[in-house]
Design a protein around this motif. Sequence first.
Motif, mmCIF file in Angstrom:
data_model
loop_
_atom_site.group_PDB
_atom_site.id
_atom_site.type_symbol
_atom_site.label_atom_id
_atom_site.label_comp_id
_atom_site.label_asym_id
_atom_site.label_seq_id
_atom_site.Cartn_x
_atom_site.Cartn_y
_atom_site.Cartn_z
ATOM 1 N N ALA A 199 4.079 1.508 0.995
ATOM 2 C CA ALA A 199 2.679 1.133 1.234
ATOM 3 C C ALA A 199 2.065 2.024 2.314
ATOM 4 O O ALA A 199 0.893 2.421 2.209
ATOM 5 C CB ALA A 199 2.590 -0.334 1.618
ATOM 6 N N LEU A 200 2.842 2.340 3.361
ATOM 7 C CA LEU A 200 2.357 3.201 4.423
ATOM 8 C C LEU A 200 2.058 4.599 3.883
ATOM 9 O O LEU A 200 1.000 5.189 4.190
ATOM 10 C CB LEU A 200 3.392 3.285 5.551
ATOM 11 C CG LEU A 200 3.093 4.261 6.683
ATOM 12 C CD1 LEU A 200 1.801 3.888 7.401
ATOM 13 C CD2 LEU A 200 4.260 4.307 7.671
ATOM 14 N N ARG A 256 1.259 5.490 0.846
ATOM 15 C CA ARG A 256 0.075 5.468 -0.016
ATOM 16 C C ARG A 256 -1.209 5.264 0.779
ATOM 17 O O ARG A 256 -2.261 5.824 0.440
ATOM 18 C CB ARG A 256 0.241 4.392 -1.103
ATOM 19 C CG ARG A 256 1.312 4.762 -2.112
ATOM 20 C CD ARG A 256 1.305 3.892 -3.367
ATOM 21 N NE ARG A 256 2.081 4.524 -4.423
ATOM 22 C CZ ARG A 256 3.386 4.377 -4.606
ATOM 23 N NH1 ARG A 256 4.083 3.573 -3.804
ATOM 24 N NH2 ARG A 256 4.007 5.019 -5.567
ATOM 25 N N ASP A 257 -1.102 4.478 1.842
ATOM 26 C CA ASP A 257 -2.269 4.281 2.705
ATOM 27 C C ASP A 257 -2.673 5.604 3.376
ATOM 28 O O ASP A 257 -3.861 5.900 3.487
ATOM 29 C CB ASP A 257 -1.946 3.218 3.756
ATOM 30 C CG ASP A 257 -3.147 2.931 4.651
ATOM 31 O OD1 ASP A 257 -4.197 2.523 4.116
ATOM 32 O OD2 ASP A 257 -3.037 3.097 5.888
ATOM 33 N N LEU A 258 -1.685 6.392 3.785
ATOM 34 C CA LEU A 258 -1.981 7.685 4.410
ATOM 35 C C LEU A 258 -2.708 8.609 3.438
ATOM 36 O O LEU A 258 -3.621 9.353 3.832
ATOM 37 C CB LEU A 258 -0.682 8.356 4.879
ATOM 38 C CG LEU A 258 -0.044 7.823 6.150
ATOM 39 C CD1 LEU A 258 1.277 8.541 6.417
ATOM 40 C CD2 LEU A 258 -0.978 7.990 7.353
ATOM 41 N N GLN A 285 -4.740 7.873 1.244
ATOM 42 C CA GLN A 285 -6.125 7.436 1.021
ATOM 43 C C GLN A 285 -7.039 7.866 2.159
ATOM 44 O O GLN A 285 -8.271 7.753 2.051
ATOM 45 C CB GLN A 285 -6.184 5.917 0.861
ATOM 46 C CG GLN A 285 -5.393 5.365 -0.307
ATOM 47 C CD GLN A 285 -5.845 5.932 -1.627
ATOM 48 O OE1 GLN A 285 -7.037 6.018 -1.913
ATOM 49 N NE2 GLN A 285 -4.897 6.341 -2.460
ATOM 50 N N LYS A 286 -6.462 8.334 3.246
ATOM 51 C CA LYS A 286 -7.268 8.667 4.442
ATOM 52 C C LYS A 286 -7.661 10.135 4.452
ATOM 53 O O LYS A 286 -6.994 10.979 3.884
ATOM 54 C CB LYS A 286 -6.478 8.329 5.711
ATOM 55 C CG LYS A 286 -6.232 6.829 5.862
ATOM 56 C CD LYS A 286 -5.459 6.525 7.123
ATOM 57 C CE LYS A 286 -5.242 5.017 7.287
ATOM 58 N NZ LYS A 286 -4.459 4.698 8.498
ATOM 59 N N HIS A 342 3.784 1.718 13.669
ATOM 60 C CA HIS A 342 4.206 0.622 12.801
ATOM 61 C C HIS A 342 5.680 0.301 13.056
ATOM 62 O O HIS A 342 6.506 1.210 13.141
ATOM 63 C CB HIS A 342 4.020 0.989 11.329
ATOM 64 C CG HIS A 342 2.664 1.507 10.995
ATOM 65 N ND1 HIS A 342 1.646 0.701 10.518
ATOM 66 C CD2 HIS A 342 2.142 2.767 11.087
ATOM 67 C CE1 HIS A 342 0.566 1.428 10.325
ATOM 68 N NE2 HIS A 342 0.831 2.686 10.652
ATOM 69 N N GLN A 371 7.400 -1.576 2.505
ATOM 70 C CA GLN A 371 6.467 -1.306 3.601
ATOM 71 C C GLN A 371 6.278 0.193 3.805
ATOM 72 O O GLN A 371 5.168 0.664 4.070
ATOM 73 C CB GLN A 371 6.969 -1.959 4.886
ATOM 74 C CG GLN A 371 6.909 -3.479 4.882
ATOM 75 C CD GLN A 371 7.451 -4.063 6.164
ATOM 76 O OE1 GLN A 371 8.629 -4.416 6.274
ATOM 77 N NE2 GLN A 371 6.601 -4.165 7.163
#
Length: 480
Positions: free
Chosen positions: A472-473, A475-477, A479-480, A245, A469
């Motif tokens: 958000a990155l 929090r996205d991690l 979720q994985k 990113h 950003q």
Amino acid sequence: MTLKVLAVASELYPLVKTGGLADVAGALPLALSAHGVAVRTLMPAYPAVRAAVKPGARALLKIADLFGGPARLLPLKLGELELIVLDAPHLFDRPGGPYSGPTGEDHPDNWRRFAALAEVAARIGLGALKGWRPDIVHAHDWQAALAPVYLAFSGERRPKTVLTIHNLAFQGAFARAVFPGLGLPDTAWSLEGVEYYDAVGFLKGGLHAADALTTVSPTYAKEILTPRDGMGLDGLLNGRREALHGIVNGIDTDVWNPASDPAIAERYDGASLDRRVSNKRALEAEFNLAPGDGPILGIVSRLTWQKGLDLVAQACEALVAKGLRLVVVGSGERSIEGAFHAAHARHPRAIGVRIGYEEMLSHRLQAGADAILVPSRFEPCGLTQLCALRYGCVPVVSRVGGLADTVIDANFAATRARVATGIIFEPGEAGLSDALDRLVALYREPEAWQAMQARGLATDVSWTASAGQYAALYRDLLQK
């Protein structure tokens, strides 16, 4: 829910700074707090850092033997920054800079020093601190890049990891002989670990192990996927393209604020640009330049080939002939330093040179110069041009990396649309010469020039959007 992040950095402003990494490490955590992210930053206890720790501070953790000596983790509150200081005198209590001694030579045990920093980061990530365990470990550059590696090879439930590449040219490569001293399992000596052309690659290992990779600008994220700018790691990076990113850097707009800056001769803002001339006169006096109304071009940079400063040194005669005056602040390659000294000797009233770096002088230069020159051959992001925009100092930059992402070129269309904030040119000698001609021509149109300065002052160069950003990155991690 507040997200807990452990940042790991080898330098942090205002304690220790050799470049933009320190500014990012000092400013990003503060900006993240507005996005529900609580950051604690782990850094080494160099002498200046250890001196900032309160006497009698109670250790958060004691380690009997960390790569050859005892160590402690000490708390340090620096304004709103929460720091964890790695106090290991055998590794960090020595003269010189964070990476080199007083003579400028790299410390021969840098591999051990920064492996220790990363290994302690991994311990914290696995819960070594009572009552606090991070959701994310965010490592910065090669000095911290082994943290994701130690975590990946721990065999335990671990936090998610992020590695930010500030400059791919600096990779932390060491002889194979150091591998046994890292304390990693034998399986880490592999293409999926730290092995890199029969040497140990700190950054290379982190690029494999981290859950997400970031660079400090979107354009640089694309450039490092190419053989030209991938520095030998483009194959690996292309294989991890989905995890990569580009998030542009910001600056601390409280520290860099011409309306409140105590370092400059006269404060100003977008509504009082006329006051800026007092800072120009002060800069002329400080560098003994001949007073005048013509443009002053500033440089504050490492004086290296990467930064394109050899080209500027060679162009000094033409620069003076075009009616420009030049102020250079920085240090680096001896040949480039010598070339600027020689240019000053030939034109003492048109060219000023200060070898070294002073933070407050950088502020005075941004406030007093008419334009800032950043002619880099490659530039991951660059903070100098962001500071210049903030101070109404027109950036003149090469079309690479974060420079291309943060400056709007004063071409015909952008000028007509009244959106231009600077001058962008193709890297190299011809591009630089053309940029200087454009600079002189634009400066001769006071109304257009002042409008460009005002647009720079109004540009959002803060961390606000970029911190969002990063949040958000993270929090996205999770979720994985």
